[in-house]
Design an enzyme around this catalytic site. Structure first.
Site, mmCIF file in Angstrom:
data_model
loop_
_atom_site.group_PDB
_atom_site.id
_atom_site.type_symbol
_atom_site.label_atom_id
_atom_site.label_comp_id
_atom_site.label_asym_id
_atom_site.label_seq_id
_atom_site.Cartn_x
_atom_site.Cartn_y
_atom_site.Cartn_z
ATOM 1 N N ASP A 215 64.179 29.153 -1.670
ATOM 2 C CA ASP A 215 62.454 29.957 -0.941
ATOM 3 C C ASP A 215 62.297 31.242 -1.696
ATOM 4 O O ASP A 215 63.404 32.004 -2.411
ATOM 5 C CB ASP A 215 63.262 30.846 0.197
ATOM 6 C CG ASP A 215 61.893 31.470 1.483
ATOM 7 O OD1 ASP A 215 61.313 30.498 1.518
ATOM 8 O OD2 ASP A 215 62.184 32.639 1.683
ATOM 9 N N GLU A 264 78.306 20.513 -12.197
ATOM 10 C CA GLU A 264 79.615 20.868 -11.420
ATOM 11 C C GLU A 264 79.857 19.056 -10.434
ATOM 12 O O GLU A 264 81.137 18.716 -10.682
ATOM 13 C CB GLU A 264 80.319 21.222 -10.989
ATOM 14 C CG GLU A 264 80.831 22.657 -12.242
ATOM 15 C CD GLU A 264 81.043 23.932 -12.236
ATOM 16 O OE1 GLU A 264 81.301 23.868 -11.243
ATOM 17 O OE2 GLU A 264 81.038 25.072 -12.705
#
Length: 557
Positions: A215, A264
């Site tokens: 956002d 990751e």
């Protein structure tokens, strides 16, 4: 012994990244499905409706905020980013939703709100309690005021929700909030803020989410010194244009660090930017190879319904994202704008900033919306659907003031305050409200129109020609047609005036063609091949078809 030509070994290409061609369905949790009859949608309600989304044919769902919040701005004022607000359920409910989606082959993207917190957030409450000089005040933007007694705001920035972007606290200092006063902006120059959001990312990635919608991704960094904007304050409406608090270059360092975290984790976890910028070239900076994966294409959402502007915007969008190796995204509606069933007909110019809608001819609006949706779903890249658009829901334009909950509605000159009209709970079944939104005897937090009985899921399922079945058919073709796979293979073809036409092709497969009549009169077109999809009725014989206004067709050549 004669020489023989030996064919090279067949090597399978690696699977394309799922997000490059994904259809992502936005769920506004309080308005999707209510499991407990309190009139507010919740996470168990969403979990119970996941098979519907699987049958619809989408690839992922994006959930608007469900975190702990006082709900001053419908959850975009977060008080605790690691828990679920009781009105929506629990963290265990979120885990069950994620697991249920994954079992159906759906991915889950959650909203992240890093520009500001709630004024009830623990940090902000400590900043208020400890007073000037508190280390917690450094995590926000507290400043002394101007004027003889500090009675004036520190600068002239306006709030996007109307009024000044500053509120004074009892000890005399002021704090910055680019949105509602209950949403103080974080100071992203402070290392504690950066560290905190890295741990928040990991918390939800460990829960199994497949990505984040960010956002106000363009708003985290403010210009040093927070200078006045002066007379040029056009940016205040949506952050468009150069400004001291939006689209600063410093945000990109943050997103590069986030990309490292996402990479990751297995399964291609992604991040999507809600980024307003002066042009698409600036938006593309957010999706460079080492930053975020996608950015919303608000320029397309706001494009007028005519051949010239649609073609120009499609070309510009594809070129801007291709330059950085990112997919283009397409969307027509979301929780902040007038539903396109109403907007495209009402204004003719797709004005994004305006939230206030007026009544239109719903049948004509639906015809145009269906055509626009078919066009969008034929374009290369990733498409975002907003809950209920597959039902052809119009904007609810006649909500009385006493039921409206958009915080901007009660403030002057900010976003119009009419976002409630696109957030009315969607209808599932039955002849009377709440149309299966919740258990029998329950209500809905915003009133639903009487006319929505004929637009419910139950009323449209397996009904030939319904908007729901149009979306299901379009998503099936999009998923199975080789020409519509994730590759930028669009080429324009000559068409009569008022008609936009393009083809997409891959070697060894039929050519896909899309034609849409954006003019005011019917157009006779040669029959291009096998008709795959039509957004509305078309007439004709083996040699040609008559394409009415506001109608889109797909062909296999």
């Amino acid at each position: 012994m004669t020489d023989q030509l030996i064919a090279p070994p067949t090597v399978e290409a690696p699977p394309a990244s799922w997000w490059r061609n994904a259809v992502i369905y936005q769920i506004y949790p309080r308005s999707f499905a209510d499991s407990n009859g309190d009139g507010i949608g919740d996470l168990p309600g969403i979990t119970g409706r996941l098979p519907y989304l699987k049958d619809l044919g989408v690839d992922a769902v994006w959930l608007s905020p469900f975190y702990a919040s006082p709900q001053a701005d419908a959850g975009y004022d977060v008080s605790d980013y690691r828990t679920v607000d009781p009105i929506f359920g629990t963290v265990a409910d979120a885990a069950e939703l994620i697991a249920g989606a994954h079992a159906l082959g759906l991915r889950v993207i959650v909203d992240l709100v890093p520009n500001h917190s709630s004024d009830q957030h623990e940090w902000f409450q400590k900043a208020l309690a400890e007073g000037p000089g508190s280390l917690f005040r450094d995590r926000y933007h507290f400043r002394p005021g101007k004027g003889e007694n500090g009675e004036l705001p520190p600068n002239d920035w306006p709030s996007i929700f109307g009024g000044p972007a500053w509120t004074r606290v009892p000890d005399g200092e002021w704090y910055l909030h680019l949105f509602a006063a209950e949403q103080p902006d974080f100071n992203w120059d402070h290392p504690a803020v950066r560290d905190e959001f890295k741990t928040i990312l990991r918390f939800w990635l460990d829960q199994g989410v497949d990505g984040f919608r960010i956002d106000v991704a363009h708003g985290l960094i403010k210009e040093d010194g927070l200078p006045d904007v002066g007379a040029d304050a056009e940016w205040h409406l949506l952050g468009v244009g150069e400004s001291p608090c939006f689209d600063r270059d410093g945000v990109h360092e943050i997103y590069r660090s986030w990309r490292q975290i996402l990479d990751e984790y297995p399964g291609e976890r992604i991040a999507v930017a809600e980024a307003w910028a002066p042009n698409l070239a600036r938006v593309a900076h957010y999706v460079r190879e080492d930053e975020l994966h996608q950015a919303f294409n608000f320029s397309y959402l706001g494009t007028a319904w005519n051949v010239h502007e649609q073609r120009a915007m499609i070309d510009e969008s594809l070129a801007a994202m291709s330059a950085v190796g990112a997919p283009t995204t397409w969307t027509l509606s979301n929780h902040d704008v007038v539903r396109h069933t109403t907007r495209l007909l009402q204004t003719g110019d797709g004005e994004v900033a305006g939230r206030k809608a007026v009544a239109v001819d719903e049948a004509a609006g639906l015809r145009r919306a269906r055509a626009a949706s078919a066009l969008m779903l034929a374009l290369p890249g990733s498409a975002y659907l907003y809950q209920g658009e597959e039902l052809g829901l119009p904007e609810v334009v006649d909500l009385p003031p006493e039921v409206r909950q958009d915080p901007a509605f009660h403030r002057a000159d900010g976003q119009d305050g009419y976002r409630d009209g696109c957030r009315v709970p969607i209808p599932w079944s039955g002849d009377t409200a709440p149309y299966g939104f919740g258990p029998d005897g329950g209500g809905s937090w915003l009133p639903q129109p009487e006319s929505w009985a004929r637009l419910s899921v139950a009323a449209q399922a397996e009904v030939p020609g319904s908007t729901l079945e149009l979306y299901r058919a379009a998503l099936t073709v999009r998923r199975t047609d080789p020409a519509l796979q994730p590759i930028d293979n669009l080429r324009w073809v000559t068409a009569p005036a008022g008609v936009l036409a393009f083809e997409r092709e891959v070697a060894g497969a039929p050519v896909f063609r899309c034609e849409v009549n954006m003019g005011d009169e019917p157009v006779t077109l040669p029959r291009a091949g096998e008709l795959l999809l039509a957004s509305g009725p078309v007439e004709g014989g083996p040699d040609g078809v008559v394409l009415p206004p506001d109608t889109c067709v797909w062909w296999s050549l």
